[in-house]
Enzyme design. Sequence first.
Site, mmCIF file in Angstrom:
data_model
loop_
_atom_site.group_PDB
_atom_site.id
_atom_site.type_symbol
_atom_site.label_atom_id
_atom_site.label_comp_id
_atom_site.label_asym_id
_atom_site.label_seq_id
_atom_site.Cartn_x
_atom_site.Cartn_y
_atom_site.Cartn_z
ATOM 1 N N ASP A 50 0.833 -1.207 0.000
ATOM 2 C CA ASP A 50 0.000 0.000 0.000
ATOM 3 C C ASP A 50 0.864 1.251 0.000
ATOM 4 O O ASP A 50 1.651 1.479 0.919
ATOM 5 C CB ASP A 50 -0.880 0.018 1.259
ATOM 6 C CG ASP A 50 -1.784 1.243 1.308
ATOM 7 O OD1 ASP A 50 -2.891 1.181 0.749
ATOM 8 O OD2 ASP A 50 -1.367 2.281 1.884
ATOM 9 N N TYR A 55 2.910 10.025 -0.462
ATOM 10 C CA TYR A 55 4.042 9.486 0.307
ATOM 11 C C TYR A 55 5.368 9.781 -0.398
ATOM 12 O O TYR A 55 6.427 9.602 0.178
ATOM 13 C CB TYR A 55 3.907 7.966 0.536
ATOM 14 C CG TYR A 55 2.656 7.511 1.247
ATOM 15 C CD1 TYR A 55 1.812 8.416 1.887
ATOM 16 C CD2 TYR A 55 2.299 6.170 1.288
ATOM 17 C CE1 TYR A 55 0.659 7.996 2.524
ATOM 18 C CE2 TYR A 55 1.148 5.737 1.935
ATOM 19 C CZ TYR A 55 0.318 6.658 2.533
ATOM 20 O OH TYR A 55 -0.830 6.226 3.162
ATOM 21 N N LYS A 84 -2.976 5.895 -4.210
ATOM 22 C CA LYS A 84 -4.094 6.803 -3.925
ATOM 23 C C LYS A 84 -3.864 8.153 -4.595
ATOM 24 O O LYS A 84 -2.719 8.625 -4.660
ATOM 25 C CB LYS A 84 -4.216 7.020 -2.407
ATOM 26 C CG LYS A 84 -4.078 5.738 -1.597
ATOM 27 C CD LYS A 84 -4.201 5.952 -0.103
ATOM 28 C CE LYS A 84 -3.812 4.702 0.664
ATOM 29 N NZ LYS A 84 -2.385 4.597 1.021
ATOM 30 N N HIS A 117 -7.862 9.464 -1.764
ATOM 31 C CA HIS A 117 -7.184 9.445 -0.459
ATOM 32 C C HIS A 117 -8.020 10.095 0.659
ATOM 33 O O HIS A 117 -8.112 9.566 1.754
ATOM 34 C CB HIS A 117 -5.829 10.152 -0.598
ATOM 35 C CG HIS A 117 -4.795 9.692 0.377
ATOM 36 N ND1 HIS A 117 -3.459 9.637 0.089
ATOM 37 C CD2 HIS A 117 -4.908 9.265 1.666
ATOM 38 C CE1 HIS A 117 -2.791 9.187 1.144
ATOM 39 N NE2 HIS A 117 -3.654 8.962 2.110
HETATM 40 N N1 NAP Z 1 -5.335 6.223 3.792
HETATM 41 C C1 NAP Z 1 -4.742 6.970 4.682
HETATM 42 O O1 NAP Z 1 -5.107 8.140 4.909
HETATM 43 C C2 NAP Z 1 -3.605 6.407 5.469
HETATM 44 C C3 NAP Z 1 -3.117 7.095 6.586
HETATM 45 C C4 NAP Z 1 -2.081 6.534 7.314
HETATM 46 C C5 NAP Z 1 -1.538 5.301 6.927
HETATM 47 N N2 NAP Z 1 -2.012 4.657 5.806
HETATM 48 C C6 NAP Z 1 -1.462 3.349 5.365
HETATM 49 O O2 NAP Z 1 -1.507 2.416 6.456
HETATM 50 C C7 NAP Z 1 -0.198 1.918 6.701
HETATM 51 C C8 NAP Z 1 -0.012 1.573 8.181
HETATM 52 O O3 NAP Z 1 -0.244 2.707 9.005
HETATM 53 P P1 NAP Z 1 0.931 3.524 9.744
HETATM 54 O O4 NAP Z 1 2.202 3.403 9.006
HETATM 55 O O5 NAP Z 1 0.386 4.904 9.950
HETATM 56 O O6 NAP Z 1 1.019 2.904 11.199
HETATM 57 P P2 NAP Z 1 1.061 1.433 11.862
HETATM 58 O O7 NAP Z 1 1.221 0.387 10.847
HETATM 59 O O8 NAP Z 1 -0.066 1.391 12.818
HETATM 60 O O9 NAP Z 1 2.377 1.538 12.759
HETATM 61 C C9 NAP Z 1 3.643 1.687 12.200
HETATM 62 C C10 NAP Z 1 4.640 1.946 13.335
HETATM 63 O O10 NAP Z 1 4.710 0.832 14.212
HETATM 64 C C11 NAP Z 1 6.039 0.314 14.219
HETATM 65 N N3 NAP Z 1 5.887 -1.148 14.204
HETATM 66 C C12 NAP Z 1 5.426 -1.926 13.196
HETATM 67 N N4 NAP Z 1 5.385 -3.208 13.557
HETATM 68 C C13 NAP Z 1 5.837 -3.272 14.828
HETATM 69 C C14 NAP Z 1 6.046 -4.328 15.739
HETATM 70 N N5 NAP Z 1 5.766 -5.584 15.416
HETATM 71 N N6 NAP Z 1 6.543 -4.026 16.980
HETATM 72 C C15 NAP Z 1 6.820 -2.756 17.306
HETATM 73 N N7 NAP Z 1 6.636 -1.711 16.488
HETATM 74 C C16 NAP Z 1 6.166 -1.961 15.256
HETATM 75 C C17 NAP Z 1 6.718 0.855 12.984
HETATM 76 O O11 NAP Z 1 8.092 1.061 13.197
HETATM 77 P P3 NAP Z 1 9.267 0.350 12.323
HETATM 78 O O12 NAP Z 1 9.056 0.685 10.890
HETATM 79 O O13 NAP Z 1 10.480 0.983 12.900
HETATM 80 O O14 NAP Z 1 9.174 -1.124 12.610
HETATM 81 C C18 NAP Z 1 6.015 2.203 12.818
HETATM 82 O O15 NAP Z 1 6.613 3.173 13.655
HETATM 83 C C19 NAP Z 1 0.697 3.072 6.220
HETATM 84 O O16 NAP Z 1 2.045 2.702 6.079
HETATM 85 C C20 NAP Z 1 0.006 3.468 4.950
HETATM 86 O O17 NAP Z 1 0.324 2.565 3.910
HETATM 87 C C21 NAP Z 1 -3.044 5.200 5.087
#
Ligand code: NAP
Length: 281
Positions: A50, A55, A84, A117
Amino acid sequence: MMVNNLQDTTTLHNGVKMPWFGIGVFKVEEGPELVNAVKTAITHGYRSVDTAAIYKNEEGVGKGIQEGLKEAGISREELFVTSKVWNTDLGYESTIAAYETSLKKLGLDYLDLYLIHWPVAGKYKDAWRALETLYKEGRVKAIGVSNFQIHHLEDLLKDAEIKPMVNQVEYHPRLTQKELQAFCQDQGIQLEAWSPLMQGQLLDHEVLQEIANKHTKTVAQVILRWDLQNEVVTIPKSTKEHRIIENANVFDFELTKEEMEIIDGLNENHRVGPDPDNFDF
Ligand SMILES: NC(=O)c1ccc[n+]([C@@H]2O[C@H](COP(=O)([O-])OP(=O)(O)OC[C@H]3O[C@@H](n4cnc5c(N)ncnc54)[C@H](OP(=O)(O)O)[C@@H]3O)[C@@H](O)[C@H]2O)c1
């Protein structure tokens, strides 16, 4: 429904199969860390990636995809790629142009899923017509939205020819989105979780830790398993190989009904990201 495997899929309302599990790359800048994360995920069995134009990492994601496909010995058709259209490109012609730009940067000739988005008032309907055109021309396998509340969906559906196949929204134990999920289920729209790990903020939660201990799993694994058992597609982000592996290792245990209810009960309608009813970008 029981998801047994990292490559298991949900069938979208148009028949397209979308993996329940994928990797997100929000806030990962262009460079080797990004390319490696995508490649590593694919080689460890992930089949969904994704990204988004905003980004500013689609080129690296594309490179990671090429390298990952080669190393895993699989074809492009075995991977599900989402991007997106950003707010400034919402409009009929501009959204079509934005799609072309994303494809070019990713080095792909089609996307599996293209999303609006954010629901920018007065703009998302023209963008939706553009997505419908791309879909009807066979240039994208599925189309959907992100950050749409029920009223945004109701408004879009008034004029839409094609129903969105997916709605990607913030979703985690502090924001369980029950009403939105029920609405989407009624409409045949698949819900997808962004920030499933609440950007790392829930990982020392006592109640979740207790459940994790019972299963000899980590809190991250418990949350991601909870997503799947709630029938929500999930795309946790990590650039670390051991966490990319850890996050996907959620197919050998099952949360009980009681545990599911306890986690559902942690809801506080609390967001870590912007509110779709009150954002200024
Ligand atoms: N549509 C939208 O508006 C929107 C908005 C936000 C996000 N997104 C999508 O959703 C995806 C996921 O959301 P997100 O990146 O915001 O947050 P998330 O997946 O909830 O959390 C990511 C964070 O958690 C850490 N992490 C991941 N796995 C872990 C584990 N097993 N143990 C400890 N820490 C861990 C990562 O650090 P490390 O990388 O250092 O492991 C990073 O700091 C995004 O990457 C993006 O593709 C979409």
